[in-house]
Design an enzyme around this catalytic site. Structure first.
Site, PDB file in Angstrom:
ATOM      1  N   THR A  34      -3.101   4.074   2.321  1.00 51.22           N
ATOM      2  CA  THR A  34      -1.789   3.443   2.117  1.00 51.22           C
ATOM      3  C   THR A  34      -0.932   4.231   1.129  1.00 51.22           C
ATOM      4  OG1 THR A  34      -2.850   1.313   2.470  1.00 51.22           O
ATOM      5  CG2 THR A  34      -0.666   1.269   1.463  1.00 51.22           C
ATOM      6  N   VAL A  35      -1.494   4.513  -0.040  1.00 48.73           N
ATOM      7  CA  VAL A  35      -0.709   5.209  -1.064  1.00 48.73           C
ATOM      8  C   VAL A  35      -0.614   6.700  -0.733  1.00 48.73           C
ATOM      9  CG1 VAL A  35      -0.491   5.706  -3.530  1.00 48.73           C
ATOM     10  CG2 VAL A  35      -1.448   3.508  -2.794  1.00 48.73           C
ATOM     11  N   LYS A 124      -7.582   2.512 -10.995  1.00 49.50           N
ATOM     12  CA  LYS A 124      -7.751   1.735 -12.246  1.00 49.50           C
ATOM     13  C   LYS A 124      -9.210   1.600 -12.649  1.00 49.50           C
ATOM     14  CE  LYS A 124      -7.660  -2.467  -9.596  1.00 49.50           C
ATOM     15  NZ  LYS A 124      -7.044  -1.979  -8.364  1.00 49.50           N
ATOM     16  N   GLU A 209      -7.183  -9.792  -0.501  1.00 49.04           N
ATOM     17  CA  GLU A 209      -8.245  -9.329   0.395  1.00 49.04           C
ATOM     18  C   GLU A 209      -9.070 -10.518   0.864  1.00 49.04           C
ATOM     19  OE1 GLU A 209     -10.489  -6.233  -1.473  1.00 49.04           O
ATOM     20  OE2 GLU A 209      -8.670  -5.228  -2.146  1.00 49.04           O
ATOM     21  N   LYS A 224      -7.014  -3.329 -15.797  1.00 44.55           N
ATOM     22  CA  LYS A 224      -5.665  -2.843 -16.118  1.00 44.55           C
ATOM     23  C   LYS A 224      -5.349  -3.043 -17.600  1.00 44.55           C
ATOM     24  CE  LYS A 224      -4.025  -3.733 -11.431  1.00 44.55           C
ATOM     25  NZ  LYS A 224      -3.391  -4.743 -10.567  1.00 44.55           N
ATOM     26  N   GLY A 321       1.844  -1.864  -3.440  1.00 48.43           N
ATOM     27  CA  GLY A 321       2.568  -1.425  -2.248  1.00 48.43           C
ATOM     28  C   GLY A 321       2.587   0.088  -2.201  1.00 48.43           C
TER      29      GLY A 321
END
Ligand SMILES: NC(=O)c1ccc[n+]([C@@H]2O[C@H](COP(=O)([O-])OP(=O)(O)OC[C@H]3O[C@@H](n4cnc5c(N)ncnc54)[C@H](OP(=O)(O)O)[C@@H]3O)[C@@H](O)[C@H]2O)c1
Length: 449
Positions: A34-35, A124, A209, A224, A321
């Protein structure tokens, strides 16, 4: 990246700018998901000549290339490969790690840094567990490690901690760091739907998920928070040392009672450095409805920092996103590319940040007011029994809230407490959970004013 010898550096204002321009930084992208795909698109559409995508590395790469790699924005001369070793032996300057997880990501990043390749990652888990060691490894090998996308996706809070706030001495960081939890909580708030329905909706929309435990139970947010503490407070804290409380017991009725207190409920991650102790906690908390936290809706992220000189700062935006996260990755790439170019004209790349991190004691023993929501089978004397336990532990009741109209066999009501420490409250909660009318342990949330 080819280094410009110092004697070739421009020596007068009359030197044409084009002579000073470094050749494009060669970039290898590992993980075309995705990224990764969004990063490749931005790089393919850039025209400034600073960055050049030379390799895309993924497992089952032929399949990946056939299904996803035909977009016109991928340069035709990109090498598609599943051979990471080949990338290490190439002239690539920067490796982007976007496969996620610890294995094999940790090994790949260590090998890249050891080979003198700078690394940009959005991972992360990797940075929360191994950030300080990897920064040392990068420094020892004269290269850089950047991880701006690993917290709050596209919200540029980590670069701000490094540069814009680098001149302050921060003592506190708090945030809404998990978009899934915020989506679920703000949906319950808006339509008073049950927790299970909000979770199903989040899963159907791709915000959660199938197994959302990491999000719901605070594991994602505390990773995070440990990265924010590393970058902003310069402390090394393992995610496992930060207490994480789940949002699963939150129900619509809690938003009714919170509203009576002028509040709403959000998953808040907070870290306060006081002398040699880091107070840290992740979990659902009451926040004033009109506060910056109270106004964050759906899957947005918000980070607030508190500094000794600059006071409070806020960073709000899309925490996940492909495209927003890719912006953070490409921004890191540009920083590294410019830094490598600067390094080629001087002694070496710009250091990331202080490499010395304190290792404070970690505690969740915050002093705050508390919201206690009970679910009981109604009978006379309940309030008196609870008040007796609270009094025995020197805990002061602030208010009792009980709305009418509930089934007396499963009656929810609330007691709020004046400020006390977590450790002072805990034994009282255990005693109250054992009372015969308690249908389940009470829900205990800090009230953050
Ligand atoms: N998605 C977001 O909104 C977001 C936001 C912030 C940070 N991040 C972070 O960004 C990173 C990437 O996330 P993503 O959402 O892009 O994940 P993703 O869609 O699952 O993509 C991961 C890619 O890596 C490939 N891959 C996995 N293991 C590999 C291996 N051993 N060798 C080579 N390739 C491998 C996968 O191939 P297959 O297709 O074969 O599985 C896939 O193409 C993660 O660290 C994530 O936490 C993501």
């Amino acid at each position: 990246m080819q280094k410009t010898p110092p004697e070739e550096a421009p020596d007068s204002d009359l030197t044409p700018i084009s002579r000073d321009r470094a050749p494009a930084c060669r970039v290898a992208l590992v993980g075309f998901g995705t990224v990764g795909r969004a990063v490749a698109k931005i790089l393919g559409e850039r025209t400034d000549g600073l960055l050049r995508l030379t390799h895309i590395c993924n497992r089952n790469v032929e399949h990946k290339k056939q299904t996803l790699g035909s977009e016109r924005w991928i340069p035709s001369d990109v090498v598609w490969t599943d051979d990471f070793h080949g990338i290490l032996n190439s002239e690539v300057d920067i490796v982007i790690e976007l496969i996620g997880g610890l294995h094999p990501a940790e090994d790949l990043v260590r090998r890249a840094l050891t080979a003198g390749k700078s690394v940009v990652t959005a991972n992360k888990q990797l940075i929360a567990r191994h950030g300080p060691d990897l920064l040392q490894l990068a420094s020892a090998n004269g290269c850089q490690l950047e991880f701006g996308a690993s917290v709050a996706g596209g919200v540029p809070v980590l670069p701000a901690l490094r540069t814009g706030l680098g001149g302050d001495r921060l003592h506190g960081i708090a945030g809404i760091l998990n978009g899934t939890c915020n989506y679920i909580l703000s949906r319950i708030e808006t339509d008073r739907i049950p927790f299970s329905e909000a979770l199903e909706e989040a899963q159907a929309r791709g915000y959660a998920e199938a197994d959302a435990s990491e999000d719901l139970d605070g594991g994602d947010a505390r990773s995070k928070l440990s990265i924010l503490a590393l970058a902003g407070l310069h402390v090394r804290v393992s995610p496992g040392d930060i207490r994480a409380r789940t949002i699963r017991p939150i129900d619509a009725v809690d938003f009714d009672y919170a509203a009576e207190l002028g509040c709403t409920i959000r998953q808040i991650s907070r870290a306060d450095l006081k002398e040699t102790t880091l107070f840290a906690d992740v979990g659902p908390s009451l926040v004033p409805a009109s506060s910056p936290f109270g106004r964050v809706q759906r899957n947005l992220n918000l980070v607030l920092t508190s500094g000794e000189y600059g006071g409070d700062m806020a960073f709000l935006g899309a925490g996940a996103g492909g495209d927003p996260t890719a912006v953070a990755v490409v921004s890191d790439l540009m920083f590294v590319a410019e830094s490598l170019a600067a390094g080629s004209r001087s002694a070496g790349p710009r250091p990331h940040s202080p490499l010395q991190f304190a290792s404070p004691k970690v505690s969740c023993d915050f002093e705050t007011p508390w919201y206690l929501r009970f679910l009981v089978k109604d009978q006379p004397g309940i309030i008196a029994s609870l008040a007796a336990i609270l009094s025995a532990h020197q805990l002061n009741i602030d208010a009792v809230l009980q709305n009418s109209g509930f089934d007396k066999n499963a009656l929810p009501f609330v007691i709020t407490l004046e400020p006390c420490r977590d450790a002072q409250l805990h034994p009282a909660l255990q005693e109250m959970a054992a009372l015969p009318f308690a249908l389940r342990p009470c829900l205990c949330l800090p009230i953050l004013r």
